[in-house]
Design an enzyme around this catalytic site. Structure first.
Site, PDB file in Angstrom:
ATOM      1  N   LYS A  93       0.650  -1.512   0.085  1.00  0.00           N
ATOM      2  CA  LYS A  93       0.149   0.213  -0.041  1.00  0.00           C
ATOM      3  C   LYS A  93       0.554   1.092  -0.047  1.00  0.00           C
ATOM      4  CE  LYS A  93      -3.982  -2.681   2.487  1.00  0.00           C
ATOM      5  NZ  LYS A  93      -4.697  -2.799   3.823  1.00  0.00           N
ATOM      6  N   ARG A 169      -0.952 -15.610   4.519  1.00  0.00           N
ATOM      7  CA  ARG A 169      -1.524 -14.655   5.565  1.00  0.00           C
ATOM      8  C   ARG A 169      -1.232 -14.324   6.380  1.00  0.00           C
ATOM      9  NH1 ARG A 169      -6.068 -11.641   4.214  1.00  0.00           N
ATOM     10  NH2 ARG A 169      -7.286 -11.986   6.062  1.00  0.00           N
ATOM     11  N   THR A 175      -4.726  -7.905  10.794  1.00  0.00           N
ATOM     12  CA  THR A 175      -5.402  -6.723   9.885  1.00  0.00           C
ATOM     13  C   THR A 175      -5.080  -5.404  11.024  1.00  0.00           C
ATOM     14  OG1 THR A 175      -6.712  -8.191   8.811  1.00  0.00           O
ATOM     15  CG2 THR A 175      -7.285  -5.408   9.300  1.00  0.00           C
ATOM     16  N   ARG A 186       2.777  -7.519   9.329  1.00  0.00           N
ATOM     17  CA  ARG A 186       2.420  -6.059  10.075  1.00  0.00           C
ATOM     18  C   ARG A 186       2.804  -5.941  11.750  1.00  0.00           C
ATOM     19  NH1 ARG A 186      -3.501  -7.792   7.748  1.00  0.00           N
ATOM     20  NH2 ARG A 186      -3.417  -6.470   5.614  1.00  0.00           N
ATOM     21  N   ASN A 196      -2.039  -0.491   7.461  1.00  0.00           N
ATOM     22  CA  ASN A 196      -1.197  -1.594   7.727  1.00  0.00           C
ATOM     23  C   ASN A 196      -0.193  -2.699   7.004  1.00  0.00           C
ATOM     24  OD1 ASN A 196      -2.824  -2.368   5.629  1.00  0.00           O
ATOM     25  ND2 ASN A 196      -4.052  -3.165   7.826  1.00  0.00           N
ATOM     26  N   HIS A 199      -1.828  -5.664   1.829  1.00  0.00           N
ATOM     27  CA  HIS A 199      -2.945  -6.530   1.387  1.00  0.00           C
ATOM     28  C   HIS A 199      -2.580  -7.848   1.097  1.00  0.00           C
ATOM     29  CE1 HIS A 199      -6.856  -7.571   0.303  1.00  0.00           C
ATOM     30  NE2 HIS A 199      -5.905  -7.719  -1.707  1.00  0.00           N
TER      31      HIS A 199
END
Length: 233
Positions: A93, A169, A175, A186, A196, A199
């Site tokens: 991001k 993941r 998240t 993260r 964060n 994605h």
């Protein structure tokens, strides 16, 4: 001298006194009760290796159980796909790009053994961001999320590997970065949900959909890495 000798040996005097049978019986009963009580107290404690084990029946039920707040990264629908070759979409991001974390994030996926089959960087159009996050349109934070994703360039990646969706993941983490485990992207590199860093697709089907959304035909490169025989049997 005899008197002094008698005084210097009080125990001899006392031991020579006659004891009644009732006194002896009471004394023996008292010793038995004390010894039995001591043995019961010792029986309540096992070796130190079991002192805080939930397998110890005498202790585990008396200790309060602490609730676990660890996030569950592996979703049930991902378990069956752990042995299949899949593709997933990973996006760094705008905050990850601005902070210079692109190389760090790519390195983590490469070290895991996944194959990069698509990579590009460009400013995200608003229409594309809205399509990508359409399932969150009813959420109160939706517009703020769109503004955030379109605020700067993003790095789009397609990765391939065995169980790559579930493993990604796990690599990315929860998240909320404050709940993400240390060692995850993260958990190590972010502090707030709204920033964060990265994605990742949450299912094999979404991985295919998102790769098709962000990459055009001909932008995915299929190749065989030299390390492939050392990653899988």
């Amino acid at each position: 001298m005899e008197a002094m000798s008698g005084l210097s040996s009080p125990c001899n005097c006392i031991s020579s006194l006659p004891h009644s049978s009732s006194t002896t019986t009471r004394h023996q009963n008292l010793l038995f009760r004390r010894n039995n009580h001591h043995q019961q107290k010792l029986a309540a404690f096992h070796s130190q290796s079991h002192l805080f084990s939930t397998k110890c029946p005498l202790i585990s039920h008396s200790l309060p159980r602490k609730k676990s707040f660890k996030p569950h990264i592996f979703l049930p629908h991902l378990v069956a796909s752990m042995e299949q070759v899949e593709e997933t979409y990973i996006m760094i991001k705008p905050d990850g790009v601005q902070r210079g974390l692109v190389g760090e994030i790519i390195s983590r996926f490469e070290k895991k053994g996944f194959k990069l089959i698509g990579l590009k960087m460009y400013p995200c159009p608003k229409e594309l961001a809205e399509e990508h996050y359409k399932d969150l349109k009813a959420k109160s934070f939706y517009q703020k999320l769109i503004d955030y994703i379109t605020s700067g360039p993003v790095v789009c990646m397609a990765w391939e590997g065995v169980g790559v969706v579930a493993s990604s993941r796990k690599l990315i983490g929860a998240t909320d970065p404050l709940q993400a485990e240390p060692g995850t992207i993260r958990g190590d590199l972010a502090v707030q949900t709204g920033r964060n860093v990265v994605h990742g697709s949450d299912s094999p089907d979404n991985g295919k959909r998102e790769i098709g959304l962000w990459f055009k035909e001909g932008e995915i490169c299929q190749w065989t890495p030299a390390q492939a025989p050392w990653l899988r049997e």
